[in-house]
Design a protein around this motif. Sequence first.
Motif, PDB file in Angstrom:
ATOM      1  N   ARG A 223      96.201  39.196  60.685  1.00  0.00           N
ATOM      2  CA  ARG A 223      96.350  39.349  62.144  1.00  0.00           C
ATOM      3  C   ARG A 223      97.410  38.388  62.692  1.00  0.00           C
ATOM      4  O   ARG A 223      98.204  38.747  63.580  1.00  0.00           O
ATOM      5  CB  ARG A 223      95.003  39.116  62.822  1.00  0.00           C
ATOM      6  N   LYS A 224      97.456  37.154  62.126  1.00  0.00           N
ATOM      7  CA  LYS A 224      98.483  36.208  62.568  1.00  0.00           C
ATOM      8  C   LYS A 224      99.873  36.702  62.185  1.00  0.00           C
ATOM      9  O   LYS A 224     100.824  36.586  62.956  1.00  0.00           O
ATOM     10  CB  LYS A 224      98.213  34.835  61.946  1.00  0.00           C
ATOM     11  N   ILE A 225      99.995  37.239  60.974  1.00  0.00           N
ATOM     12  CA  ILE A 225     101.284  37.781  60.539  1.00  0.00           C
ATOM     13  C   ILE A 225     101.694  38.955  61.418  1.00  0.00           C
ATOM     14  O   ILE A 225     102.852  39.095  61.807  1.00  0.00           O
ATOM     15  CB  ILE A 225     101.206  38.197  59.064  1.00  0.00           C
ATOM     16  N   ALA A 226     100.727  39.831  61.776  1.00  0.00           N
ATOM     17  CA  ALA A 226     101.041  40.989  62.610  1.00  0.00           C
ATOM     18  C   ALA A 226     101.465  40.557  64.013  1.00  0.00           C
ATOM     19  O   ALA A 226     102.399  41.117  64.588  1.00  0.00           O
ATOM     20  CB  ALA A 226      99.832  41.919  62.679  1.00  0.00           C
ATOM     21  N   ASP A 227     100.789  39.538  64.563  1.00  0.00           N
ATOM     22  CA  ASP A 227     101.177  39.056  65.897  1.00  0.00           C
ATOM     23  C   ASP A 227     102.575  38.455  65.879  1.00  0.00           C
ATOM     24  O   ASP A 227     103.373  38.645  66.803  1.00  0.00           O
ATOM     25  CB  ASP A 227     100.155  38.007  66.384  1.00  0.00           C
TER      26      ASP A 227
ATOM     27  N   ILE B  85     103.341  45.906  63.131  1.00  0.00           N
ATOM     28  CA  ILE B  85     103.685  45.821  61.711  1.00  0.00           C
ATOM     29  C   ILE B  85     103.151  47.036  60.969  1.00  0.00           C
ATOM     30  O   ILE B  85     102.070  47.548  61.287  1.00  0.00           O
ATOM     31  CB  ILE B  85     103.136  44.501  61.114  1.00  0.00           C
ATOM     32  N   ASP B  86     103.927  47.530  60.007  1.00  0.00           N
ATOM     33  CA  ASP B  86     103.483  48.681  59.222  1.00  0.00           C
ATOM     34  C   ASP B  86     102.838  48.210  57.930  1.00  0.00           C
ATOM     35  O   ASP B  86     102.879  47.028  57.576  1.00  0.00           O
ATOM     36  CB  ASP B  86     104.675  49.605  58.900  1.00  0.00           C
ATOM     37  N   SER B  87     102.232  49.164  57.207  1.00  0.00           N
ATOM     38  CA  SER B  87     101.455  48.821  56.010  1.00  0.00           C
ATOM     39  C   SER B  87     102.331  48.243  54.911  1.00  0.00           C
ATOM     40  O   SER B  87     101.943  47.288  54.237  1.00  0.00           O
ATOM     41  CB  SER B  87     100.726  50.069  55.493  1.00  0.00           C
ATOM     42  N   ASP B  88     103.533  48.788  54.710  1.00  0.00           N
ATOM     43  CA  ASP B  88     104.404  48.295  53.640  1.00  0.00           C
ATOM     44  C   ASP B  88     104.857  46.859  53.907  1.00  0.00           C
ATOM     45  O   ASP B  88     104.873  46.015  53.006  1.00  0.00           O
ATOM     46  CB  ASP B  88     105.622  49.207  53.489  1.00  0.00           C
ATOM     47  N   THR B  89     105.227  46.571  55.169  1.00  0.00           N
ATOM     48  CA  THR B  89     105.650  45.206  55.497  1.00  0.00           C
ATOM     49  C   THR B  89     104.496  44.229  55.345  1.00  0.00           C
ATOM     50  O   THR B  89     104.664  43.113  54.830  1.00  0.00           O
ATOM     51  CB  THR B  89     106.184  45.161  56.937  1.00  0.00           C
ATOM     52  N   LEU B  90     103.301  44.630  55.759  1.00  0.00           N
ATOM     53  CA  LEU B  90     102.135  43.763  55.618  1.00  0.00           C
ATOM     54  C   LEU B  90     101.807  43.535  54.151  1.00  0.00           C
ATOM     55  O   LEU B  90     101.420  42.431  53.767  1.00  0.00           O
ATOM     56  CB  LEU B  90     100.931  44.389  56.349  1.00  0.00           C
ATOM     57  N   ARG B  91     101.972  44.561  53.329  1.00  0.00           N
ATOM     58  CA  ARG B  91     101.696  44.386  51.890  1.00  0.00           C
ATOM     59  C   ARG B  91     102.648  43.372  51.277  1.00  0.00           C
ATOM     60  O   ARG B  91     102.238  42.533  50.465  1.00  0.00           O
ATOM     61  CB  ARG B  91     101.837  45.738  51.182  1.00  0.00           C
TER      62      ARG B  91
ATOM     63  N   PHE C  78      94.677  47.650  49.718  1.00  0.00           N
ATOM     64  CA  PHE C  78      94.250  46.543  50.557  1.00  0.00           C
ATOM     65  C   PHE C  78      95.087  46.505  51.835  1.00  0.00           C
ATOM     66  O   PHE C  78      94.544  46.285  52.941  1.00  0.00           O
ATOM     67  CB  PHE C  78      94.399  45.220  49.807  1.00  0.00           C
ATOM     68  N   ALA C  79      96.397  46.711  51.700  1.00  0.00           N
ATOM     69  CA  ALA C  79      97.268  46.701  52.886  1.00  0.00           C
ATOM     70  C   ALA C  79      96.904  47.807  53.859  1.00  0.00           C
ATOM     71  O   ALA C  79      96.883  47.602  55.068  1.00  0.00           O
ATOM     72  CB  ALA C  79      98.741  46.834  52.462  1.00  0.00           C
ATOM     73  N   ASP C  80      96.595  49.024  53.318  1.00  0.00           N
ATOM     74  CA  ASP C  80      96.188  50.125  54.205  1.00  0.00           C
ATOM     75  C   ASP C  80      94.902  49.805  54.938  1.00  0.00           C
ATOM     76  O   ASP C  80      94.758  50.087  56.140  1.00  0.00           O
ATOM     77  CB  ASP C  80      96.037  51.408  53.386  1.00  0.00           C
ATOM     78  N   ALA C  81      93.937  49.230  54.213  1.00  0.00           N
ATOM     79  CA  ALA C  81      92.650  48.897  54.833  1.00  0.00           C
ATOM     80  C   ALA C  81      92.813  47.828  55.916  1.00  0.00           C
ATOM     81  O   ALA C  81      92.211  47.902  56.986  1.00  0.00           O
ATOM     82  CB  ALA C  81      91.650  48.452  53.774  1.00  0.00           C
ATOM     83  N   ILE C  82      93.655  46.816  55.637  1.00  0.00           N
ATOM     84  CA  ILE C  82      93.854  45.749  56.626  1.00  0.00           C
ATOM     85  C   ILE C  82      94.593  46.288  57.848  1.00  0.00           C
ATOM     86  O   ILE C  82      94.273  45.968  58.997  1.00  0.00           O
ATOM     87  CB  ILE C  82      94.627  44.583  55.986  1.00  0.00           C
TER      88      ILE C  82
END
Length: 227
Positions: free
Chosen positions: A189-193, A203-209, A218-222
């Motif tokens: 959540r901190k990374i997404a903010d 943020i999209d799933s690939d960048t978060l992964r 795991f990235a999709d679930a988060i």
Amino acid sequence: MRLPRTDPVLVQAAIAGALSFAHLHDLAQAAGQHGWKAWAYPVSVDLLLVAAWHRMRVLRAVGAPAPAAWTWFGIALTASLGANVATAGLLDLDQVPAWLRILVAGWPALAFFGGTLLAHGSADAGHSAEPEEESELPLYETEIAPPIPTADPGPEPVEAAEPVPALLPAAPPAAPPVAVPAALVEHARKIADDHRTRTGAPIDSDTLRVRLGVPPHFADAITAQLA
């Protein structure tokens, strides 16, 4: 008015951290690093120690091994303990040996290398991807009922039987939900903010992964929990 309770563990950790910080500064200054450089050495050692510990927690949350994180944690801990022992009177800080000066001078490059590996390591390294089992769906064929014979021996009109409608294949079962640790969700959540603040877009799933170093599922679930 009720006064807030003081946690003895936090007080002890603050005292130990301050003493270790001072010992590292004294050792770096004795080894020829003066001014702001002497204060940067304890910061570098403590940051590497915290980064390695955080990396171990993230890898343990996803069930991945963490040999590299343990290695850099041991290196940073050895540097901190070594400074504490060296400044305890066992080493003459006015006559620092050459080998210790070399170690202190080479520490920035070593810490930079370790921090880079910890920041860009993959969470699922060492795990071979298991092939997903393909579900075999039954195939249904259209059956035509045979004509019913009658007692009249003459020519009989043959009526076309109504075809049985083909059955649609059953929908594949839904994938079981992925259990994501709460600490990993908070970190995501901190990374997404931060990503939304810098780019103005979620943020999209690939960048978060890539930022977390976790497997795609795991990235999709988060990402679904952050939406």
